[in-house]
Design a protein around this motif. Structure first.
Motif, short mmCIF file in Angstrom:
data_model
loop_
_atom_site.label_atom_id
_atom_site.label_comp_id
_atom_site.label_asym_id
_atom_site.label_seq_id
_atom_site.Cartn_x
_atom_site.Cartn_y
_atom_site.Cartn_z
N THR A 154 0.50 6.05 9.88
CA THR A 154 0.81 4.64 9.67
C THR A 154 0.13 3.73 10.68
OG1 THR A 154 2.81 4.81 11.04
CG2 THR A 154 3.06 5.24 8.68
N TYR A 161 -5.82 7.37 11.88
CA TYR A 161 -5.44 8.08 10.64
C TYR A 161 -6.35 9.30 10.46
CZ TYR A 161 -4.39 8.71 5.61
OH TYR A 161 -4.02 9.22 4.39
N GLU A 190 6.06 7.12 13.30
CA GLU A 190 5.77 6.55 11.98
C GLU A 190 6.87 5.54 11.65
OE1 GLU A 190 2.95 7.23 11.57
OE2 GLU A 190 2.43 9.27 10.98
N TYR A 192 8.15 1.20 13.13
CA TYR A 192 7.71 -0.02 13.80
C TYR A 192 8.72 -0.46 14.84
CZ TYR A 192 10.97 -2.36 10.59
OH TYR A 192 12.08 -2.74 9.88
N THR A 198 3.65 -5.93 11.90
CA THR A 198 3.68 -4.76 11.03
C THR A 198 3.54 -5.14 9.57
OG1 THR A 198 5.11 -3.58 12.60
CG2 THR A 198 5.05 -2.76 10.32
N GLU A 203 1.71 0.33 5.57
CA GLU A 203 1.98 1.53 6.36
C GLU A 203 2.68 2.60 5.53
OE1 GLU A 203 3.82 0.94 10.13
OE2 GLU A 203 2.17 -0.27 10.92
N ARG A 204 3.65 2.17 4.72
CA ARG A 204 4.36 3.12 3.89
C ARG A 204 3.42 3.76 2.86
NH1 ARG A 204 7.45 3.43 -0.75
NH2 ARG A 204 9.36 4.68 -0.59
N HIS A 206 0.21 4.22 3.23
CA HIS A 206 -0.66 5.16 3.95
C HIS A 206 0.08 6.45 4.27
CE1 HIS A 206 -3.52 1.76 5.49
NE2 HIS A 206 -3.61 1.97 4.20
N ALA A 207 1.37 6.34 4.64
CA ALA A 207 2.16 7.55 4.92
C ALA A 207 2.28 8.41 3.66
CB ALA A 207 3.54 7.16 5.43
N TYR A 241 10.24 5.34 9.12
CA TYR A 241 10.21 5.33 7.66
C TYR A 241 10.93 6.52 7.05
CZ TYR A 241 6.72 1.70 8.50
OH TYR A 241 6.07 0.56 8.92
#
Length: 433
Positions: A154, A161, A190, A192, A198, A203-204, A206-207, A241
């Protein structure tokens, strides 16, 4: 061989009346419960990181332990492995678990770190060939080094990454080579600390994509074990997350991974999320994603993740009861993600902490198994929901709301409350404990 555990003999089962502190009073690996040996039920694992990599520091002070393997060199890494397998032999544990950073020194470049990991994996493989303990699971430490300060998968920097992808690939390769039965992803960073900087949606996403790539690669290399996510709500991030089991399941569903990934549930993390350990296990089992557990406890006065060894068998029995209801472990196990206190300096402290934890789990499992086998709790639970076994009740679930409402009026339905009998069931539970 090392001199660290030189005066400590292998721990044997001597029964509850034993006064020998270097004995198991409750953990008898050969005792049969529900048709399976206790060792096969519990599948104990020693955590490399807390037992051999942690130096005794806390937020207010540094190293308190002095271990002969703390040199950040390959020689130190091999000495650490020697000591680790000596502990595994003393305890008779069938498994261990490690992060890459626990087992090898950090290199100046990724290539050097990878070479160090490959070398120590060969060393660990030779150890496994001549000792009982095998690898329960491997994982990557993507939270300690400063490169991970804003996350791994993230991270706002795509180069981080990429580095995370390369790191997980190398650790999956290592886990496969060592015959590991699971691979765990714990997203320690992972999450914030503030929404002011953010992009949560990005980010979610990408995770999710990262986890898809991990699963695809595991299939590609023929890894037959389980891929596990370890939920945790916070600490060190303000919000992570993978907050709890239910959050992880929603995440997996969103990215089409609910059939591919399970969870590794930690007692301490469950408490931080505002749940009980047994709640998280039962939730995972109900959703079909139960995999493994990290066994520890928190200090309930401290309010953070203290990772202490378990010492309350009544508390743990509820967790093991839910594991039995779920059918027990498949590839998972009971990993001691626990550490001795920073004042517990001696080798004896490290051994006895595990002995106490193993005995606590054994007492918990035995009580849970006796109650599960006798069946009074399941009988009471089934009786409470017996009305749903009637054909009319089952049919109602397929009917539209207005049809159900009309039936209530036509049949003058006026239900009377029934006791949940909580105190009676708690008394029943205490009888087995």
């Amino acid at each position: 061989m090392t001199d660290f555990f030189k005066s400590i003999q292998p721990i044997k089962y001597e029964g509850p009346e034993s006064t020998n502190e270097f004995s198991f009073r409750h953990y008898d690996p050969d005792e049969v419960l529900l048709g399976k040996r206790m060792e096969e039920h519990l599948r104990f694992a020693v955590a490399y990181w807390h037992s051999f990599a942690w130096q005794g520091g806390d937020p207010f002070g540094g190293q308190t332990f002095e271990r002969p393997w703390y040199a950040d060199t390959m020689e130190g890494a091999k000495l650490k492995a020697d000591a680790a397998f000596e502990l595994f032999d003393i305890l008779g544990t069938p498994f261990y678990a490690f992060h890459d950073l626990d087992a090898r020194p950090e290199g100046a470049t990724f290539a050097e770190s990878k070479r160090n990991l490959e070398e120590i994996v060969d060393y660990l493989g030779n150890k496994q060939a001549s000792h009982k303990a095998k690898l329960l699971w491997g994982t990557a430490n993507m939270f300690t080094h400063r490169r991970w300060m804003s996350g791994a998968a993230t991270n706002p920097d795509p180069e981080v990454y990429a580095y995370a992808a390369a790191t997980v690939k190398s650790c999956l390769d290592a886990t496969l080579k060592l015959g590991g039965q699971n691979y765990v992803l714990w997203g320690g960073r992972e999450g914030y600390e503030t929404l002011l900087n953010t992009d949560l949606k990005r980010e979610r996403a990408h995770a999710g994509r990262f986890l898809q790539q991990v699963v695809d690669y595991a299939h590609k290399i023929g890894f037959k074990g389980s891929i596990l996510i370890e939920p945790k709500p916070q600490e060190p991030s303000k919000h992570q997350y993978d907050y709890d089991v239910a959050t992880v399941y929603g995440f997996l569903k969103d990215f089409g991974l609910e059939k591919e990934v399970k969870v590794n549930i930690e007692q301490g993390h469950a408490i931080l999320a505002g749940h009980s350990f047994e709640h998280e296990i039962a939730t995972a089992a109900a959703l079909g994603i139960f995999g493994s557990i990290d066994m520890n406890r928190n200090d309930y006065q401290s309010g953070w993740d203290t990772d202490q060894f378990p010492n309350n068998h009544a508390e743990k029995a509820l967790a093991f009861y839910e594991i039995l209801r779920a059918g027990g472990y498949t590839t998972g196990g009971t990993n001691f993600d626990a550490k001795v206190r920073r004042q517990s300096l001696d080798a004896e402290d490290l051994v006895l902490a595990h002995v106490g934890g193993m005995d606590t789990c054994a007492r918990a499992l035995r009580a849970a198994a006796y109650m599960f086998e006798d069946g009074p709790l399941e009988a009471a639970r089934n009786a409470r929901y017996a009305g749903w076994d009637r054909e009319g009740a089952k049919a109602m679930l397929a009917q539209p709301l207005e049809v159900i409402a009309q039936a209530v009026e036509d049949n003058n339905i006026n239900p009377k409350p029934r006791s949940g009998r909580q105190e009676r069931l708690e008394n029943l539970w205490n009888h087995y404990i």
